[in-house]
Design an enzyme around this catalytic site. Structure first.
Site, PDB file in Angstrom:
ATOM      1  N   ASP A 297       5.999 -22.655  -3.334  1.00  9.85           N
ATOM      2  CA  ASP A 297       6.819 -23.325  -4.347  1.00  9.85           C
ATOM      3  C   ASP A 297       8.141 -23.694  -3.666  1.00  9.85           C
ATOM      4  OD1 ASP A 297       8.577 -23.983  -6.400  1.00  9.85           O
ATOM      5  OD2 ASP A 297       7.709 -22.557  -7.820  1.00  9.85           O
TER       6      ASP A 297
ATOM      7  N   TYR B 195      10.107 -17.520 -10.192  1.00  9.37           N
ATOM      8  CA  TYR B 195      10.380 -18.075 -11.511  1.00  9.37           C
ATOM      9  C   TYR B 195       9.587 -17.316 -12.592  1.00  9.37           C
ATOM     10  CZ  TYR B 195      10.169 -21.249 -15.458  1.00  9.37           C
ATOM     11  OH  TYR B 195      10.203 -21.767 -16.730  1.00  9.37           O
TER      12      TYR B 195
ATOM     13  N   ARG C 147      -5.989 -41.377 -17.382  1.00  6.76           N
ATOM     14  CA  ARG C 147      -5.932 -39.961 -16.995  1.00  6.76           C
ATOM     15  C   ARG C 147      -6.355 -39.820 -15.527  1.00  6.76           C
ATOM     16  NH1 ARG C 147     -10.064 -37.091 -18.159  1.00  6.76           N
ATOM     17  NH2 ARG C 147     -10.300 -37.759 -20.327  1.00  6.76           N
TER      18      ARG C 147
ATOM     19  N   LYS D 282      13.261 -30.696 -11.323  1.00  3.82           N
ATOM     20  CA  LYS D 282      14.516 -30.228 -10.735  1.00  3.82           C
ATOM     21  C   LYS D 282      15.072 -31.275  -9.758  1.00  3.82           C
ATOM     22  CE  LYS D 282      13.625 -26.754 -13.324  1.00  3.82           C
ATOM     23  NZ  LYS D 282      12.283 -26.337 -13.277  1.00  3.82           N
TER      24      LYS D 282
HETATM   25  O1  P1T Z   1       9.658 -26.192 -15.800  1.00  4.42           O
HETATM   26  P1  P1T Z   1       8.543 -26.724 -14.974  1.00  4.42           P
HETATM   27  O2  P1T Z   1       8.726 -28.142 -14.525  1.00  4.42           O
HETATM   28  O3  P1T Z   1       7.192 -26.477 -15.594  1.00  4.42           O
HETATM   29  O4  P1T Z   1       8.588 -25.888 -13.583  1.00  4.42           O
HETATM   30  C1  P1T Z   1       8.380 -24.521 -13.515  1.00  4.42           C
HETATM   31  C2  P1T Z   1       9.079 -23.934 -12.324  1.00  4.42           C
HETATM   32  C3  P1T Z   1       8.338 -23.636 -11.187  1.00  4.42           C
HETATM   33  N1  P1T Z   1       8.918 -23.119 -10.080  1.00  4.42           N
HETATM   34  C4  P1T Z   1      10.236 -22.881 -10.033  1.00  4.42           C
HETATM   35  C5  P1T Z   1      10.842 -22.288  -8.788  1.00  4.42           C
HETATM   36  C6  P1T Z   1      11.048 -23.158 -11.137  1.00  4.42           C
HETATM   37  O5  P1T Z   1      12.360 -22.909 -11.050  1.00  4.42           O
HETATM   38  C7  P1T Z   1      10.448 -23.684 -12.324  1.00  4.42           C
HETATM   39  C8  P1T Z   1      11.245 -23.949 -13.556  1.00  4.42           C
HETATM   40  N2  P1T Z   1      12.450 -23.250 -13.597  1.00  4.42           N
HETATM   41  C9  P1T Z   1      13.364 -23.292 -14.604  1.00  4.42           C
HETATM   42  C10 P1T Z   1      13.209 -23.959 -15.736  1.00  4.42           C
HETATM   43  C11 P1T Z   1      14.589 -22.487 -14.349  1.00  4.42           C
HETATM   44  O6  P1T Z   1      15.627 -22.702 -14.997  1.00  4.42           O
HETATM   45  O7  P1T Z   1      14.541 -21.629 -13.472  1.00  4.42           O
END
Ligand code: P1T
Length: 384
Positions: A170, A98, A46, A195
């Protein structure tokens, strides 16, 4: 070292025990110690893992920062930043971002006494008017999800520095290949590595990158104390994804531009949200802080009905109807019912996110095939 070389070599060191050129997946929970407290820098997975360490080094290099930290998801990375705060602290966040970030802020952290102000970050003044002695964090997202609004990172960073407020950006939509917020003055960059960094829709992961040692130590303490660490297999997948980030982003941008222009010229399309258009309100800022405009596009049909939107969303063959973005394959999404469903409708509409908005994550397939697919689905929608 130039970017194209960094993607391949950042964090990559031949494995000390075998010379393996690719960082092995260190699938272990613990490390044998020679004597109590005598170890090779690894005590418990961890806290430290060599695969994660290689990835964190790569993240820092490609984001033009000093330190990287990887998390079990993008939301977990955001959560770690929020844990820097204490009850009574105030945060200025984007009114368009988001839906999961909004949910974390409004449903979890407001319960713990953190106060949020949601503003349109298209104008730096909107942020300045919300600053008071309790303001500790500005949370920006640019381009925003899903309306592709642009925030001026340099301008916001100047205000944040003047008031000694942390600025976290972000950078998920742009990816480190198109925009590097730390070099524009931000304190922390956050990514949903799920992503573009991963790039193949096969992993959930998050990342933070920063320059300040004390901030890194605080966030590392949160990472190991709260435990939202990614597994080594997932770190390996993101490390591998990063190797092709540069060339993937080139193609995402080319295809994105072709599709944005196709949609803008289409007689059935009312509005296209893409910062590459000269008439986009954030175009000049986007041009000054991004290398290109990316593969994310949102749009609305002139026929503004749910029936038409539904027909379009189920009418594509190459664009798959799914949440997420940034993979090599193209996706189509309905923010109002999918990725942004946790935002109350009234709030969502007030911020410009309508019921019929459609979001595309343009992949790296052939642009003509993608355009033909959309054209066909739009015909279905307007004749439905
Ligand atoms: O899904 P995750 O890896 O926890 O990330 C969250 C997140 C944070 N910031 C942005 C700009 C994002 O687009 C996302 C996740 N977004 C999607 C799942 C979506 O389809 O928009």
């Amino acid at each position: 070292m130039k970017k194209a070389t960094q993607y391949i070599h950042a964090g990559a060191h031949p494995d000390p025990s075998t010379g393996a050129i690719m960082t092995p997946i260190y699938q272990t929970s613990t490390y044998v110690q020679e004597a109590p407290g005598v170890n090779k820098g690894f005590e418990y997975a961890r806290s430290q893992n060599p695969t994660r360490q290689a990835l964190e080094e790569a993240l820092a290099v490609i984001e033009e920062g000093k330190f990287g930290l990887a998390f079990g998801s993008g939301v977990a990375a955001t959560d770690a930043v929020m844990k820097l705060l204490k009850p009574g602290d105030e945060v200025i966040a984007a009114s368009d971002m988001y839906g999961g970030t909004y949910r974390l802020f409004s449903k979890i952290y407001s319960k713990f006494g953190i106060v949020f102000h949601y503003v349109d970050m298209g104008a730096v003044d909107n942020i300045e008017t919300k600053i008071n002695a309790n303001t500790k964090l500005i949370w920006a997202e640019t381009p925003t999800n899903p309306l592709m609004n642009i925030a001026d990172i340099r301008g916001i960073a100047a205000v944040a520095q003047q008031h000694k407020i942390l600025l976290c950006v972000d950078n998920t939509f742009a990816s480190p290949a198109l925009q590097n917020p730390l070099s524009l003055g931000a304190d922390i960059v956050m990514h949903s590595a799920t992503k573009y960094l991963g790039g193949h829709s096969d992993v959930i992961q998050g990342a933070l990158v920063m320059n300040d040692q004390a901030l890194r130590d605080e966030l590392y303490f949160i990472q190991k104390s709260c435990g939202a660490v990614p597994g080594p297999m997932d770190c390996f997948l993101v490390l591998r994804g990063i190797k092709t980030l540069g060339i993937r982003m080139e193609r995402h941008c080319q295809n994105g531009a072709a599709i944005a222009h196709f949609l803008k010229a289409h007689p059935a399309v009312k509005k296209v949200y893409w910062p590459g258009f000269e008439d986009h309100p954030g175009h000049a800022i986007a041009k000054s802080q991004m290398k290109d405009f990316g593969g994310m596009i949102s749009f609305e049909l002139k026929l503004d009905t749910m029936e038409a939107a539904r027909a379009l969303l189920s009418g594509t063959r190459l664009f798959s109807l799914a949440e997420s973005l940034g993979g090599v394959e193209s996706l189509i999404n309905h923010p109002a019912s999918m990725t942004h469903a946790s935002i109350p409708r009234e709030e969502r509409i007030k911020n410009g996110l309508g019921d019929t908005l459609i979001r595309l994550s343009v992949g790296i397939e052939d642009a003509e095939d993608l355009i033909a697919d959309l054209d066909h689905a739009i015909q279905l929608a307007i004749t439905s």
